[in-house]
Motif scaffolding. Sequence first.
Motif, PDB file in Angstrom:
ATOM      1  N   ALA A  82      -5.120  -4.117   0.269  1.00 19.89           N
ATOM      2  CA  ALA A  82      -3.708  -4.488   0.251  1.00 19.89           C
ATOM      3  C   ALA A  82      -3.484  -5.793   1.009  1.00 19.89           C
ATOM      4  CB  ALA A  82      -2.867  -3.366   0.839  1.00 19.89           C
TER       5      ALA A  82
ATOM      6  N   PHE B 144       0.869  -1.157   0.000  1.00 18.34           N
ATOM      7  CA  PHE B 144       0.000   0.000   0.000  1.00 18.34           C
ATOM      8  C   PHE B 144       0.917   1.221   0.000  1.00 18.34           C
ATOM      9  CE2 PHE B 144      -3.663   2.111   2.633  1.00 18.34           C
ATOM     10  CZ  PHE B 144      -3.696   3.155   1.719  1.00 18.34           C
TER      11      PHE B 144
ATOM     12  N   GLY C  31       1.473   1.996   5.780  1.00 16.64           N
ATOM     13  CA  GLY C  31       1.732   1.691   4.382  1.00 16.64           C
ATOM     14  C   GLY C  31       3.107   2.181   4.020  1.00 16.64           C
TER      15      GLY C  31
END
Lengths: 224, 235, 242
Positions: free
Chosen positions: C185, C37, C206
Amino acid sequence: MMQILRPVLILVGKDILLEWRSRDLVVSVLVFSLLIVVVFNFALNVTPQRVTVLAPGIIWVTFAFAATLAMNRSFVREMEQGGLAGLLLSPVSRDAIFLGKALGSFLFMLLVEAALLPVFGALLNFSVLSFTLVLTIAMATLGFALVGTLFSAIAVQTRSREIMLPVLFFPVILPVIIAAVEASSASIGSEPGVGLNRWLPLLAIFDALFLVICPWVFAVVVEE
Amino acid sequence: MLGNGIRQNITGYLVVLSGLFMLADLYLIFVVAPTDAVLGHVQRVFYFHVPIAIMSFLAFFLVFLASIAYVVRRDGKWDRLAHSCAEVGVVFVTLALLTGIIWGRPLWNTWWTWEPRLTTTLILWLIYVSYLMIRSYASNQQQAARYSAVVGIVGFVDVPIVYYSVVWWRSIHPSPVVGPFAQANALEPIMLWILLFSMVTFLLLFAYLVAERTALRNSEDRLRGMRLVLRRTGR
Amino acid sequence: MPVNLVGDAIKLEGLEKSFGDWPVLWDLDLTLGWGQFLVLFGANGVGKSTLLRILSTQARADAGKALIAGHDLRRNPQAVRSRVGVVAHQTFLYDDLTALENLVYYGRLFGLNDPEKKADEALSRLGMDRRSGQRLRNLSHGMQKRVAIARAIMHQPPILLLDEPESGLDRGSVELLKKLLQEWAASGRAVVMTTHDTELGFSWTGQLGLLAEGKLHLRGPEGTGDSTEFHRRVTVSLGASR
């Protein structure tokens, strides 16, 4: 074949639904066209003696201007919230996107012309019930839709989009206008058949040629 | 940039060559060529009009080919060629229209007539003016190249259809004004030779102008490239 | 729903893009694996949107190599298009169609089986199921944005590309979006999102990246010294534009 046809129909269905919901385009194009007819009547002094000479010209100037208005609006609508970008993001061939937009404009213009023709017949006093006239209108309108869709896709992306479409459209479409006017006056006039065997093939050649070229170059227009 | 020197040499030769040819051509046209028995001196514009008109068709044919090449290959050099030919072509087609009007006046007894060749030339002028307009209205160089290539292809394909539609239109609506010399009288051999020489002269001039314009576009693009690199380093 | 995907989600090498003589991206490299991500920071005008437009086939890079889900962007754009979902500044929706009609239209274009059901699912995932019969024109800006997000996820793309998706969304919707993207994700797919909201970007778990001077700078591994340095660079870069 289905790969092209399916998205084309989805696209046309969407355009019909959108127009059915708002109806703004069909109303504005019809009103605009009627205004042109009224202006022409006084500008050219259409008397019964001259009507067969003048009517085809009036019809086709009106249709051509109505077509530029309609096709410009059709692409402006696609630009409003990025509908065209969304369309280009989907895994549909660019040919299908072009043909879908062109078919939508073709059907829309046929509808407008079908509504206008009886009005023209009544106002200018000629008979609209002629197979060759209907055929001429269908073939010329196809030419308008193909060239107009290509050029409005260009025009909406540039500055001064309103002026760019007619500037690009009219020189290229001139043979269609000549052929349509001549074929129409042959249909309306006293001697049907004269010249038709020349003008209808010319329209057919124009349509066939641009049916091949336009989808090919459309891919270049829409990809950045 | 290899080959740049060679290209500059060619441009140099072309300018000298077309200059010499032009001087000789003017001498041939105004001194050697016989005065037309009926039209008089005005007929001499014919030696300019015909080559210029043919060169403008050549220019737009080159625009057409270069546009196809650009669409297929996406190489900027084809766009440079198409753009240069279109600009030179618009100048030539404008001159062809003006000389055509001057020539048509004694020939047809009117400044303008919707004669197929004249009409097609006018439509060509309109199409390639819109070609240059779309270039200047596009938001960047790449967009200008793509859009004008489309106009360069579609516009050229349209030309024969325009021509035949006007030919047929004329056969239905014959022009009411027909001058005494609507039929072009046969050319004397010397006139034909001078016309051919004039053709070569204008071909050289055309080649020189396109070469010069392409060189200018090359420089413009190189300058753009340099500005690009400078901007990357933060200047 | 876990998805088995091989190779890299996104692989860019030496990507270049300029508009006329204005450079936007150059020497841009990026490798993003599945399950990742990426949150991309950048000041206004550094080319965040341009990068996403290139990745989603809307714009053509001038040079460089780009593989999306293993497909070459230049050679096989159709394969890429069916594998990415895009949320941009524009909603790509039509004002005079209802939310459901808009999604069904796109579902058909993407060739989905039972587009009505998929559209319903996507809308309810964004909490829009009760408004699905309303025309877009009558929905608030934030709700239109949620429909646009539903549009992007409807065909279950393995890669989501979002350009400042938080703009126009209220707190609740942002939380909803965050949950959705993290699930996306976590299921082995990939997400790339741009933002200039540092507070928001840093709070989401992320991979973090900064787009500046045409290039992409990724933050080093979690917990290393690079992390605070990266933090500083992002703040400076975003502050500089104001």
